[in-house]
Structures are given as structure tokens and as C-alpha cells.
Enzyme design. Structure first.
Site, PDB file in Angstrom:
ATOM      1  N   LYS A   2       3.181   2.033  16.155  1.00 34.51           N
ATOM      2  CA  LYS A   2       5.218   2.327  15.005  1.00 34.51           C
ATOM      3  C   LYS A   2       4.763   3.278  13.968  1.00 34.51           C
ATOM      4  O   LYS A   2       6.438   3.651  13.584  1.00 34.51           O
ATOM      5  CB  LYS A   2       5.013   0.570  14.272  1.00 34.51           C
ATOM      6  N   TRP A  43       0.634  -1.123   0.006  1.00 35.17           N
ATOM      7  CA  TRP A  43      -0.104  -0.376   0.322  1.00 35.17           C
ATOM      8  C   TRP A  43       0.970   1.200   0.391  1.00 35.17           C
ATOM      9  O   TRP A  43       0.575   2.678   0.061  1.00 35.17           O
ATOM     10  CB  TRP A  43      -0.730   0.146   1.189  1.00 35.17           C
ATOM     11  N   ASP A  44       2.280   0.750  -0.146  1.00 39.46           N
ATOM     12  CA  ASP A  44       3.361   2.111   0.566  1.00 39.46           C
ATOM     13  C   ASP A  44       3.454   3.140  -1.110  1.00 39.46           C
ATOM     14  O   ASP A  44       2.891   4.142  -1.362  1.00 39.46           O
ATOM     15  CB  ASP A  44       4.467   1.629   0.364  1.00 39.46           C
ATOM     16  N   GLU A  57       1.206  -0.939  13.093  1.00 39.71           N
ATOM     17  CA  GLU A  57       0.781  -2.399  12.567  1.00 39.71           C
ATOM     18  C   GLU A  57       1.653  -3.163  14.357  1.00 39.71           C
ATOM     19  O   GLU A  57       1.663  -4.192  14.433  1.00 39.71           O
ATOM     20  CB  GLU A  57       2.362  -3.486  11.741  1.00 39.71           C
TER      21      GLU A  57
END
Length: 747
Positions: free
Chosen positions: A587, A353-354, A482
Site C-alpha cells: 500500500k 502518526w502522519d 497496511e
């Protein structure tokens, strides 16, 4: 912080060689041209620790998923980029003794990645049994002829007496992936000739295609060819010369690499290889290099961000752009970004998805719109795979994969693969982002409307209605953070799901009757989607005035990262996964990611309260984290924080912030430098009405910064210095922009 390379504006250079930093050095000196790439490992054999990696764009293998407890819906395979046949291999003998920098004495070591010209050089003086020979290596992957790899090795005898030099140049298929199951090999050699090798990926049981690659080497040299040898997996040529004191010689190695992605048969593949080899044989090294360098010059002319007064910031910014362009420049619509690009094997080399969330915002500003459109078409062409992914979960519509090469999910971590479903919303947002930025509706009203419709059908089936709360909810997800798995009502996921349904309904009201008929969205579906939009649950805490990351987050023991002992960071290398999941530590941006996506939808106070609450809890152990926080910090006039976070994202790999660069660079996070400066320090926004606006400031540490931005057929140059901000229309039609809320006409 341990820095192994010197700080220079255009170069990543070192004059030291430390074996313990070998893998870091290899990652940081990687080369790529979009078609293929390689880590900066040595041409010659190195008997100590190294990660030799060459990778071909779009060439991958479905490695069997191995898990102890199989669950319904698990992907059958883990897709991974595979280590290509080693076509740059060259070994050297000095008076019959093999050169090996893991064992030999040497001095005057230098390694230099010239980012401006995309060429890697290495030099040293080897001392073998009292014989001293200076070696200079140069190599580049041509962007003018994508199938071409060029190497040049020069040597000079610095000894008092003659020295015999032998060069063994090879193409070697005896390679493996470091992360392969049980040391499996992935290539079967089909044919070996005196100067070429053809290999095919091993058969698989999953219906995915096998790939064939053909490689042919040619040499330009004054050395005498004295031998040729072949094995089942390698072809080699040996050249020899005797050098008198201070005498010099050189050898060029040119390799043409073709793959079955471009040709239907092995015969066509090898014919093309032979034709291209002949084509480049008529050109000198300087001619080949000049053609390559000129294209890089064009790229830098469009995209270079110039920073005066801070060479560390300048080097980091260019290192970011260099890594991005080495990976993808839109030349092949079948390709996409892998988080490690051509620099390592981690993450399998597939698409995440980056691309939609981080790469597209940058490429909209620095390349032709067709590059971004290609990225959108990549997803459209993989709709069939997205249907399969949704069906595997017993759901309607399309679920685009978290990790993929072909549209089918190929990642085997449940909490990411099946719970991090916000990526469906990120893909929808990318369509909106492209349309808003370019003003081009031709995609969203055609292919894009199909993608949006099928994503919306997924969301409508994935939500559930809570009778107790009279609201729609989404349970059992993982958001962008995450370090929180299997949570209920992740704010970012719920917000994107609601927004996607709302945006899709708007698009459906604008498509042509013919397209509407193809999409076949019933009035009942539209009514259901609108009901979800109206009654979607979004966690919110009235007392704190913040959007709550997910249900139960505020029940954690909320303590800032600053209270943690420094020797416990990074958490992912010091804590158990269970301890991380129970902690409040984040994160990467989650709620903050959503606020960045939709900056115009939130008030200054909302942004401030959420940033002030979440940033102290964020460990930034995702490479994607710092840039988004930097933008929001800049928007809130937290200048020191914005600059510190820029430095972290721009120099993430150069300074090995997360202690994990040895296995490859974080390519998709290399968007962070541009995002931090353009969206952050310059305050660039494109609003829904198509207005382009800026609110620039100059960091106290800098003398100035400037960049060029592509916008709707125009190129605009922005310079911010001590006297203020300056805007210049380089090309294109006149345009009105807003600077600090004041209208400015650019002619």
C-alpha cells in the site's frame, strides 16, 4: 483521469457544474484557519447529494464502538470530529420561489478557490420563471480573527422587469455526521436568541468532556429586515429588496464562533462572543479581508515553492501548502493534524502518526521551530493516556495511540490500533529529527527524555527473545504497509524499536543528574535495552541483498503491479481484503520509509536494491506513499520516476488519483509535494553533525524551481535553473553548507 478544475498557478477554479462531482468540488474548495473549517458546500439548501461539513478544531465526540465480537483491550469509543452547527446557511427567494441549484436552471457558473488570499468565490446567473438574477458569493475564515467567518453575497437583476429578492440567513443546529451510528445527533441546543445560538455536545459515558459552542451572526446590508424567527434548533433573519433592471445589492454575514475549549462557563463563552461581534462590527468588509490576506501573504513569503515551466506542478505544490496551513499553523498547542483536516469526516478527524513522520519534516523547514516543538509537546502532555494504552495490552511503559484526541486510543480496527505500533518509534524519531534539525537540545534533555524512556520501556516489554535464533523479535504487528496485517518481524518496526532504544541510551547519558533521577532508569534496564539493540532480528535476504519487509514476505507470489489489469486498480476498491492480504502488493512505503528516515545509514547499493525490488510491487494506494518513493528515486538519479511520483503526490486530490477525494482531502499527505522537491529534487539533508547539504537537480520538464527554507535562525533561498543551483542567505548569521559535497559559505 477526470479533472474537474482548471489548471492555474494560484487558483482552483471551474466554469462547469456537474452534480455527480458535487462532493469532489466541495472537498477541493474547503477553507480553514486552524481554528475552524468547512467544506465548499453551498450556502443555500441543495436538495441533491451533498456533504455539508463544518468543523471546529479540538471539538469531538466519543461515539460508542460497535463491534460484533468484543475483544479485551478494545477502545470503549471511537473518537470523531463532529459536524458543527451550520452557521453559514443562507437561502434565497426570487419572487417568492426558493433558489435550489439541484432543480433550477442557471448559467455562467464559476467557482474559484483563491489560494493566495484564502477566499472562495462562486457566481452564476439563476433563471427562475423567466427572471434572471446574477449571484456572487464570497467567503473566508479570518486568520487575523480566528473566531470570525465572513460571507458576502451580491445579486444583480438581469431581467427586463423588477424582481423581489428575499434572503433568509440562519444558524441551524439540526445537523448530523454522515458516519454517525444510527443517524444520531451530537448537539443539544441550550439557547436560541434573535441572532445567536448556543449548543452543547450530548452527554457521554466515557468521562470525556462535553463541548459548548456559541455562534452569533450580524449583517451589513442595504436590504430591509422583514422577519425574524426561531425554532428549537434554528434562528433566522429575513431580508428583502426589490431590484429594478440592472440594479445591484449585497448582504454581508459575519459570524463569531466561540467554544468551551477557551472559556470555562457558558456566560464567559457568550460574553466573549458578544465582545468579538462588537469588535468586528466597526470594520468594513475590505478591512477585515485585508487583515486576513496580509497574514496569508506573510505565510506564502516564507514558504512558497515556485516552479517555472510546469503549471500543473505549480498548482499542485501550492494546493498542498494551502491545505496544510488551513489546517494547522502552530497557533494552538492543543491541536494537531487530522488526516482530513477540516474537509471531511473520514478517519474521525483525530491525530495519526502522519504528524511525526510526514508533517514535522515539512514544518521544520517552513515555520518557526516553536511550531514543531508544540507538536512534540502535544505528545508529551498526553503521556498519561499512552500509559493507559500500554496497560490495556498488558505492557509496561507508554504506547502512544494510533488515533487520538486526548491521548487515549480511540480507533476500533484491531490490526491498526493494536498492531501498528511502529508509531511509537515514529514519535521517538520526531524528537531526534527536531533536535538534529534545530540544534536545540532543551526538549530532548527534558520532556523528550521522558517520552523516549517510556517508549523504550514499552519496546523492551513488547519484544520477545527467541531461544532458537538467539535474537529478539516482535511478532503480531502491522507495519506502515497496511496491506499486511498481523505479521512477524516487520523490518521497519524492528528497526525503529532497536534505534529508539539505542537513541534513548544516548540521551540518558547526556541528561542532567536531576533529570536522570526523575526518569529512574536502572542499570539493569539499560543493560537489557543494550542487549536488545545488539541482538534485534532484522529480516534480510542475502541472495537479493534486500531488507525483507517481514517474515514470509518472499514466499508470496511476487509479481509486479504492471502485470495487473488496470480495471483491478485501486485494489482496495476491487479486491476482497483477504485477497489483498495474500498478495505481494504494498500500500505504501514500508522498508522504503525506514530507508528515508535514516538515509545516511545505508549505502547507495542498499538503497538501489531495495527500491528496485519494492517499488514495482507498490500500488501507492496510501496517500502517504508517493512522496517517500519520490525522494529515494531522486537520490538514486531515477529522474523520470521521481518526477512522476512527485506529480502523483502533489496532485493526489486535484486529480483524484485514488478515487476517494469526495469524502475529504488527504491533508497530511499534502506534505508530499514539499518533501519530494526539497528532500528529493534538491537533495536536502541535515546530518547528525548539524551539517546542511544539498544535491540539487532540475527535472527536464521544468525551467526552474525555488524555495525558502528555515534553518537554525536563518532563512535560505534555493533556486535551481538551467544554469545550476543558487543559494542565498535571506536572513540570519553566515552558515557553511555543502552543495554536491563541496563546502559553500553563505553570508
Amino acid at each position: 483521469m477526470k479533472r474537474i478544475f482548471e489548471v492555474q498557478p494560484w487558483d482552483v477554479v471551474t466554469h462547469k457544474f456537474n452534480p455527480e462531482d458535487k462532493r469532489l468540488q466541495e472537498s477541493m474548495t474547503s477553507l480553514g484557519n486552524g481554528y475552524m473549517g468547512m467544506r465548499g458546500f453551498f450556502e443555500e439548501d441543495y436538495s441533491a447529494d451533498t456533504l455539508q461539513g463544518l468543523y471546529l478544531g479540538g471539538v469531538w465526540f466519543p461515539d460508542k464502538t460497535r463491534v460484533g465480537w468484543w475483544k479485551n483491550g478494545y477502545p470503549k469509543y471511537f473518537g470523531k470530529v463532529i459536524n458543527a452547527v451550520n452557521f453559514i446557511k443562507m437561502n434565497f427567494l426570487i419572487d417568492g420561489e426558493k433558489l435550489d441549484l439541484a432543480k433550477d436552471k442557471f448559467s455562467d457558473f464559476e467557482m474559484d478557490l483563491n489560494m493566495k488570499d484564502s477566499v472562495l468565490t462562486r457566481s452564476f446567473i439563476a433563471d427562475k420563471s423567466g427572471k434572471k438574477v446574477k449571484f456572487v458569493f464570497e467567503r473566508f475564515l479570518s486568520v487575523d480573527q480566528k473566531e470570525l467567518s465572513v460571507q458576502k453575497v451580491s445579486f444583480e437583476n438581469l431581467s427586463d422587469s423588477k424582481v423581489d429578492i428575499k434572503v433568509i440567513s440562519s444558524i441551524d443546529a439540526d445537523v448530523k455526521n454522515e458516519d454517525a451510528n444510527y443517524d444520531e445527533r451530537f448537539w443539544d441546543v441550550l439557547d436560541v436568541t434573535d441572532d445567536s445560538l448556543v449548543a452543547k455536545t450530548k452527554p457521554n459515558n466515557y468521562g470525556t468532556p462535553q463541548f459548548t459552542s456559541a455562534m452569533q451572526m450580524s449583517h451589513v446590508t442595504g436590504l430591509k429586515e422583514v422577519d425574524q424567527s426561531k425554532t428549537d434548533t434554528q434562528t433566522s433573519k429575513t431580508f428583502e429588496i426589490e431590484l429594478s433592471q440592472n440594479e445591484q445589492a449585497s448582504i454581508e454575514k459575519r459570524v463569531i464562533v466561540t467554544t468551551s475549549r477557551d472559556y470555562d462557563t457558558v456566560q464567559e463563552l457568550t460574553d466573549a462572543m458578544n465582545k468579538l461581534t462588537k469588535k468586528v462590527s466597526s470594520k468594513t468588509f475590505d478591512e477585515l479581508f485585508t487583515a486576513h490576506r496580509d497574514i496569508w501573504a506573510e505565510r506564502w513569503n516564507k514558504s512558497d515553492v515556485q516552479i517555472k515551466g510546469d503549471v500543473e506542478a505549480q498548482q499542485g505544490m501550492r494546493f498542498n501548502l494551502f491545505g496544510l496551513f488551513s489546517t494547522y499553523y502552530g497557533d494552538d498547542a492543543r491541536l494537531n493534524f487530522g488526516p482530513k483536516g477540516f474537509t471531511g469526516e473520514k478517519y474521525g478527524g483525530a491525530t495519526y502518526w502522519d504528524t511525526e513522520a510526514f508533517c514535522i519534516p515539512v514544518y521544520l523547514g517552513i515555520t518557526d521551530p516553536k511550531v514543531t516543538r508544540n507538536l512534540l509537546m502535544y505528545r508529551y502532555k498526553q503521556l498519561d493516556g499512552a500509559y493507559v494504552n500500554a496497560k490495556e495490552q498488558g505492557l509496561k511503559g507508554a504506547l502512544f495511540p494510533m488515533v487520538t484526541f486526548n491521548g487515549i486510543e480511540c480507533h476500533n480496527e484491531w490490526e491498526i490500533t493494536f498492531e501498528e505500533i511502529h508509531r511509537n518509534g515514529d514519535i521517538a524519531f520526531a524528537i531526534y529529527n527536531y533536535t538534529r534539525y534545530t540544534g536545540d537540545k532543551s526538549y530532548v534533555l527534558n520532556e523528550g527524555s521522558k517520552v523516549l524512556t517510556e517508549i523504550s520501556r514499552f519496546w523492551a516489554d513488547r519484544v520477545h527473545f527467541s531461544q532458537r535464533n538467539n535474537q529478539y523479535m516482535i511478532h503480531g504487528v502491522t507495519g506502515p504497509d497496511e496491506y499486511e496485517n498481523n505479521v512477524d518481524n516487520n523490518w521497519y518496526t524492528n528497526y525503529l524499536a532497536r534505534w529508539t532504544l539505542e537513541y534513548t541510551l544516548k540521551v540518558l547519558s547526556e541528561v542532567s543528574p536531576e533529570q536522570a533521577a526523575k526518569l529512574n532508569v536502572s542499570d539493569e534496564e539499560k543493560k537489557q535495552w543494550q542487549d536488545i539493540v545488539d541482538r534485534m532480528y532484522l529480516p534480510y535476504d542475502k541472495k537479493l541483498g534486500i531488507f525483507v519487509q517481514h517474515d514470509g514476505f518472499l514466499d508470496k507470489d511476487i509479481k509486479p503491479v504492471s502485470e495487473l489489469p488496470s480495471d483491478q486498480l485501486p485494489l482496495n476498491q476491487n479486491w476482497s481484503w483477504d485477497k489483498i492480504l495474500r498478495s505481494p502488493y504494498i500500500k505504501q512505503g514500508d522498508v522504503i520509509q525506514g530507508i528515508w528516515d535514516f538515509m545516511d545509514d545505508f549505502t547507495e547499493e542498499e538503497k538501489k536494491r531495495n527500491f528496485d525490488f519494492y517499488e514495482p510491487l507498490t500500488v501507492h494506494e496510501s496517500s502517504l506513499s508517493a512522496s517517500i518513493y519520490s525522494v529515494l528515486a531522486a537520490d538514486l538519479h531515477y529522474e523520470d520516476k521521481a518526477v512522476a511520483l512527485y506529480e502523483r503526490t502533489a496532485r493526489l486530490d486535484l486529480d483524484n488519483y485514488n478515487n476517494d477525494t469526495d469524502d475529504g482531502l488527504h491533508i497530511t499527505s499534502m506534505t508530499g509535494g514539499w518533501i519530494s522537491i526539497v528532500h528529493g529534487f534538491a537533495g536536502m539533508r541535515v546530518h547528525d553533525d548539524g551539517t546542511l547539504s544539498y544535491k540539487p537537480f532540475l527535472p527536464k520538464k521544468w525551467d526552474s524551481y525555488s524555495f525558502r527554507q528555515v534553518f537554525r535562525g536563518r532563512v535560505i533561498e534555493i533556486t535551481v535553473d538551467g544554469s545550476g543551483s543558487h543559494f542565498k542567505l535571506i536572513s540570519g548569521d553566515p552558515v557553511s553548507i555543502k552543495v554536491d559535497d563541496k563546502l559553500v559559505e553563505l553570508n
